[in-house]
Design a protein around this motif. Structure first.
Motif, PDB file in Angstrom:
ATOM      1  N   GLN A 189      -9.242 -13.146 -27.814  1.00 43.50           N
ATOM      2  CA  GLN A 189     -10.322 -13.861 -28.502  1.00 43.50           C
ATOM      3  C   GLN A 189     -10.059 -15.362 -28.538  1.00 43.50           C
ATOM      4  O   GLN A 189     -10.950 -16.162 -28.240  1.00 43.50           O
ATOM      5  N   LYS A 190      -8.821 -15.753 -28.904  1.00 41.35           N
ATOM      6  CA  LYS A 190      -8.487 -17.184 -28.993  1.00 41.35           C
ATOM      7  C   LYS A 190      -8.581 -17.871 -27.630  1.00 41.35           C
ATOM      8  O   LYS A 190      -8.945 -19.035 -27.541  1.00 41.35           O
ATOM      9  N   ALA A 191      -8.231 -17.127 -26.579  1.00 39.01           N
ATOM     10  CA  ALA A 191      -8.249 -17.694 -25.228  1.00 39.01           C
ATOM     11  C   ALA A 191      -9.620 -17.584 -24.583  1.00 39.01           C
ATOM     12  O   ALA A 191      -9.810 -18.015 -23.444  1.00 39.01           O
ATOM     13  N   ASN A 192     -10.572 -16.979 -25.283  1.00 31.88           N
ATOM     14  CA  ASN A 192     -11.923 -16.795 -24.765  1.00 31.88           C
ATOM     15  C   ASN A 192     -11.910 -16.000 -23.456  1.00 31.88           C
ATOM     16  O   ASN A 192     -12.577 -16.353 -22.494  1.00 31.88           O
ATOM     17  N   LEU A 193     -11.113 -14.914 -23.478  1.00 33.76           N
ATOM     18  CA  LEU A 193     -11.041 -14.007 -22.338  1.00 33.76           C
ATOM     19  C   LEU A 193     -11.615 -12.657 -22.755  1.00 33.76           C
ATOM     20  O   LEU A 193     -11.496 -12.276 -23.917  1.00 33.76           O
ATOM     21  N   GLY A 194     -12.207 -11.965 -21.824  1.00 37.60           N
ATOM     22  CA  GLY A 194     -12.707 -10.632 -22.130  1.00 37.60           C
ATOM     23  C   GLY A 194     -11.547  -9.728 -22.521  1.00 37.60           C
ATOM     24  O   GLY A 194     -10.505  -9.708 -21.866  1.00 37.60           O
ATOM     25  N   ARG A 195     -11.724  -8.972 -23.612  1.00 32.63           N
ATOM     26  CA  ARG A 195     -10.638  -8.133 -24.121  1.00 32.63           C
ATOM     27  C   ARG A 195     -10.183  -7.094 -23.112  1.00 32.63           C
ATOM     28  O   ARG A 195      -8.998  -6.958 -22.840  1.00 32.63           O
ATOM     29  N   SER A 196     -11.115  -6.377 -22.514  1.00 21.68           N
ATOM     30  CA  SER A 196     -10.721  -5.330 -21.559  1.00 21.68           C
ATOM     31  C   SER A 196     -10.082  -5.937 -20.320  1.00 21.68           C
ATOM     32  O   SER A 196      -9.097  -5.409 -19.784  1.00 21.68           O
ATOM     33  N   SER A 197     -10.584  -7.087 -19.883  1.00 15.90           N
ATOM     34  CA  SER A 197     -10.005  -7.783 -18.740  1.00 15.90           C
ATOM     35  C   SER A 197      -8.578  -8.236 -19.062  1.00 15.90           C
ATOM     36  O   SER A 197      -7.664  -8.101 -18.248  1.00 15.90           O
ATOM     37  N   PHE A 198      -8.381  -8.775 -20.262  1.00 16.93           N
ATOM     38  CA  PHE A 198      -7.057  -9.238 -20.677  1.00 16.93           C
ATOM     39  C   PHE A 198      -6.076  -8.066 -20.739  1.00 16.93           C
ATOM     40  O   PHE A 198      -4.953  -8.164 -20.243  1.00 16.93           O
ATOM     41  N   TYR A 199      -6.509  -6.955 -21.333  1.00 19.36           N
ATOM     42  CA  TYR A 199      -5.656  -5.768 -21.408  1.00 19.36           C
ATOM     43  C   TYR A 199      -5.269  -5.291 -20.004  1.00 19.36           C
ATOM     44  O   TYR A 199      -4.129  -4.915 -19.751  1.00 19.36           O
ATOM     45  N   GLU A 200      -6.227  -5.310 -19.110  1.00 17.97           N
ATOM     46  CA  GLU A 200      -5.971  -4.874 -17.736  1.00 17.97           C
ATOM     47  C   GLU A 200      -4.968  -5.796 -17.046  1.00 17.97           C
ATOM     48  O   GLU A 200      -4.068  -5.344 -16.341  1.00 17.97           O
ATOM     49  N   LYS A 201      -5.097  -7.088 -17.270  1.00 18.46           N
ATOM     50  CA  LYS A 201      -4.181  -8.046 -16.652  1.00 18.46           C
ATOM     51  C   LYS A 201      -2.791  -8.004 -17.273  1.00 18.46           C
ATOM     52  O   LYS A 201      -1.812  -8.382 -16.639  1.00 18.46           O
ATOM     53  N   MET A 202      -2.686  -7.536 -18.509  1.00 22.66           N
ATOM     54  CA  MET A 202      -1.388  -7.424 -19.178  1.00 22.66           C
ATOM     55  C   MET A 202      -0.686  -6.104 -18.847  1.00 22.66           C
ATOM     56  O   MET A 202       0.439  -5.884 -19.283  1.00 22.66           O
ATOM     57  N   ASP A 203      -1.326  -5.247 -18.075  1.00 20.26           N
ATOM     58  CA  ASP A 203      -0.734  -3.969 -17.671  1.00 20.26           C
ATOM     59  C   ASP A 203       0.277  -4.228 -16.558  1.00 20.26           C
ATOM     60  O   ASP A 203      -0.095  -4.657 -15.465  1.00 20.26           O
ATOM     61  N   GLU A 237       1.860  -2.259 -14.681  1.00 19.80           N
ATOM     62  CA  GLU A 237       1.706  -1.394 -13.510  1.00 19.80           C
ATOM     63  C   GLU A 237       0.349  -1.574 -12.834  1.00 19.80           C
ATOM     64  O   GLU A 237       0.100  -1.008 -11.784  1.00 19.80           O
ATOM     65  N   GLY A 238      -0.523  -2.345 -13.451  1.00 19.06           N
ATOM     66  CA  GLY A 238      -1.858  -2.549 -12.895  1.00 19.06           C
ATOM     67  C   GLY A 238      -1.858  -3.497 -11.718  1.00 19.06           C
ATOM     68  O   GLY A 238      -0.830  -4.013 -11.285  1.00 19.06           O
ATOM     69  N   ARG A 239      -3.033  -3.731 -11.184  1.00 24.17           N
ATOM     70  CA  ARG A 239      -3.152  -4.605 -10.016  1.00 24.17           C
ATOM     71  C   ARG A 239      -3.949  -5.876 -10.308  1.00 24.17           C
ATOM     72  O   ARG A 239      -4.148  -6.694  -9.436  1.00 24.17           O
ATOM     73  N   SER A 240      -4.399  -6.028 -11.553  1.00 23.32           N
ATOM     74  CA  SER A 240      -5.148  -7.236 -11.904  1.00 23.32           C
ATOM     75  C   SER A 240      -4.204  -8.417 -12.053  1.00 23.32           C
ATOM     76  O   SER A 240      -3.039  -8.264 -12.421  1.00 23.32           O
ATOM     77  N   HIS A 241      -4.745  -9.603 -11.784  1.00 23.88           N
ATOM     78  CA  HIS A 241      -3.935 -10.811 -11.843  1.00 23.88           C
ATOM     79  C   HIS A 241      -4.608 -11.844 -12.728  1.00 23.88           C
ATOM     80  O   HIS A 241      -5.832 -11.907 -12.805  1.00 23.88           O
ATOM     81  N   PHE A 242      -3.796 -12.656 -13.372  1.00 25.79           N
ATOM     82  CA  PHE A 242      -4.327 -13.778 -14.135  1.00 25.79           C
ATOM     83  C   PHE A 242      -4.769 -14.863 -13.163  1.00 25.79           C
ATOM     84  O   PHE A 242      -4.070 -15.155 -12.193  1.00 25.79           O
ATOM     85  N   THR A 243      -5.915 -15.434 -13.426  1.00 25.83           N
ATOM     86  CA  THR A 243      -6.351 -16.589 -12.641  1.00 25.83           C
ATOM     87  C   THR A 243      -5.704 -17.827 -13.246  1.00 25.83           C
ATOM     88  O   THR A 243      -5.156 -17.791 -14.355  1.00 25.83           O
ATOM     89  N   LEU A 244      -5.779 -18.921 -12.540  1.00 26.12           N
ATOM     90  CA  LEU A 244      -5.235 -20.171 -13.072  1.00 26.12           C
ATOM     91  C   LEU A 244      -5.972 -20.565 -14.346  1.00 26.12           C
ATOM     92  O   LEU A 244      -5.359 -21.022 -15.311  1.00 26.12           O
ATOM     93  N   LEU A 245      -7.271 -20.341 -14.371  1.00 25.28           N
ATOM     94  CA  LEU A 245      -8.050 -20.640 -15.577  1.00 25.28           C
ATOM     95  C   LEU A 245      -7.587 -19.766 -16.748  1.00 25.28           C
ATOM     96  O   LEU A 245      -7.479 -20.240 -17.884  1.00 25.28           O
ATOM     97  N   ASP A 246      -7.280 -18.489 -16.474  1.00 22.80           N
ATOM     98  CA  ASP A 246      -6.748 -17.609 -17.518  1.00 22.80           C
ATOM     99  C   ASP A 246      -5.454 -18.171 -18.087  1.00 22.80           C
ATOM    100  O   ASP A 246      -5.253 -18.207 -19.305  1.00 22.80           O
ATOM    101  N   ILE A 247      -4.571 -18.624 -17.197  1.00 26.74           N
ATOM    102  CA  ILE A 247      -3.280 -19.170 -17.622  1.00 26.74           C
ATOM    103  C   ILE A 247      -3.495 -20.403 -18.504  1.00 26.74           C
ATOM    104  O   ILE A 247      -2.853 -20.551 -19.548  1.00 26.74           O
ATOM    105  N   PHE A 248      -4.409 -21.293 -18.093  1.00 23.63           N
ATOM    106  CA  PHE A 248      -4.705 -22.478 -18.900  1.00 23.63           C
ATOM    107  C   PHE A 248      -5.230 -22.082 -20.280  1.00 23.63           C
ATOM    108  O   PHE A 248      -4.823 -22.652 -21.294  1.00 23.63           O
ATOM    109  N   ARG A 249      -6.133 -21.119 -20.315  1.00 18.89           N
ATOM    110  CA  ARG A 249      -6.715 -20.693 -21.590  1.00 18.89           C
ATOM    111  C   ARG A 249      -5.664 -20.046 -22.492  1.00 18.89           C
ATOM    112  O   ARG A 249      -5.644 -20.277 -23.706  1.00 18.89           O
ATOM    113  N   ILE A 250      -4.797 -19.236 -21.906  1.00 15.17           N
ATOM    114  CA  ILE A 250      -3.735 -18.585 -22.688  1.00 15.17           C
ATOM    115  C   ILE A 250      -2.776 -19.636 -23.249  1.00 15.17           C
ATOM    116  O   ILE A 250      -2.402 -19.592 -24.423  1.00 15.17           O
TER     117      ILE A 250
END
Length: 136
Positions: A43-57, A59-72
């Motif tokens: 919420q604070k980073a203005n990222l979608g919750r399900s997307s964030f959870y998926e990227k924090m997995d 074993e998953g295959r999702s990746h943080f974008t550079l914009l995600d990293i800046f927001r985090i």
């Protein structure tokens, strides 16, 4: 110009999956330090919750974008460099920070203390060290 001694920002020899896990480890450590849940950080980073959870997995295959990293980083109030394992030692330890989140929190509290308190605790620590040296 003199060479500046750095341990490098390169990640040669580190597989993408391993690097992604190191970044996740560091974000989790910073979350503990900041006392944030995944949901709150998303919420604070203005990222979608399900997307964030998926990227924090791990074993998953999702990746943080550079914009995600800046927001985090902005949400955690840190430099983006703190999200990446910078030294060889950190990489060898799976991207973990040199200190635990509880120790970082304690250091933040100590550094925010009045100067007199810090000096007093420094004197106590010096005395403990001297006592330990005598015991050896």
């Amino acid at each position: 110009m003199a060479e500046i001694e750095t341990e490098g920002f390169e990640f040669f020899g580190v597989e993408e999956r391993e690097f992604r896990m190191m970044v996740i480890e560091r974000i989790e450590t910073m979350m503990v330090h900041s006392k944030l849940s995944k949901n709150t950080l998303a919420q604070k980073a203005n990222l979608g919750r399900s997307s964030f959870y998926e990227k924090m997995d791990r074993e998953g295959r999702s990746h943080f974008t550079l914009l995600d990293i800046f927001r985090i980083a902005k949400a955690l109030d840190i430099s983006i460099l703190q999200i990446f394992p910078m030294t060889e030692l950190e990489r060898q330890h799976g991207g973990q920070l040199p200190l635990s989140a509880s120790t970082l929190h304690f250091l933040d509290q100590m550094l925010a203390a009045p100067k007199e308190d810090i000096e007093f605790l420094s004197d106590v620590y010096k005395n403990l060290q001297q006592r330990d040296q005598k015991d050896i």
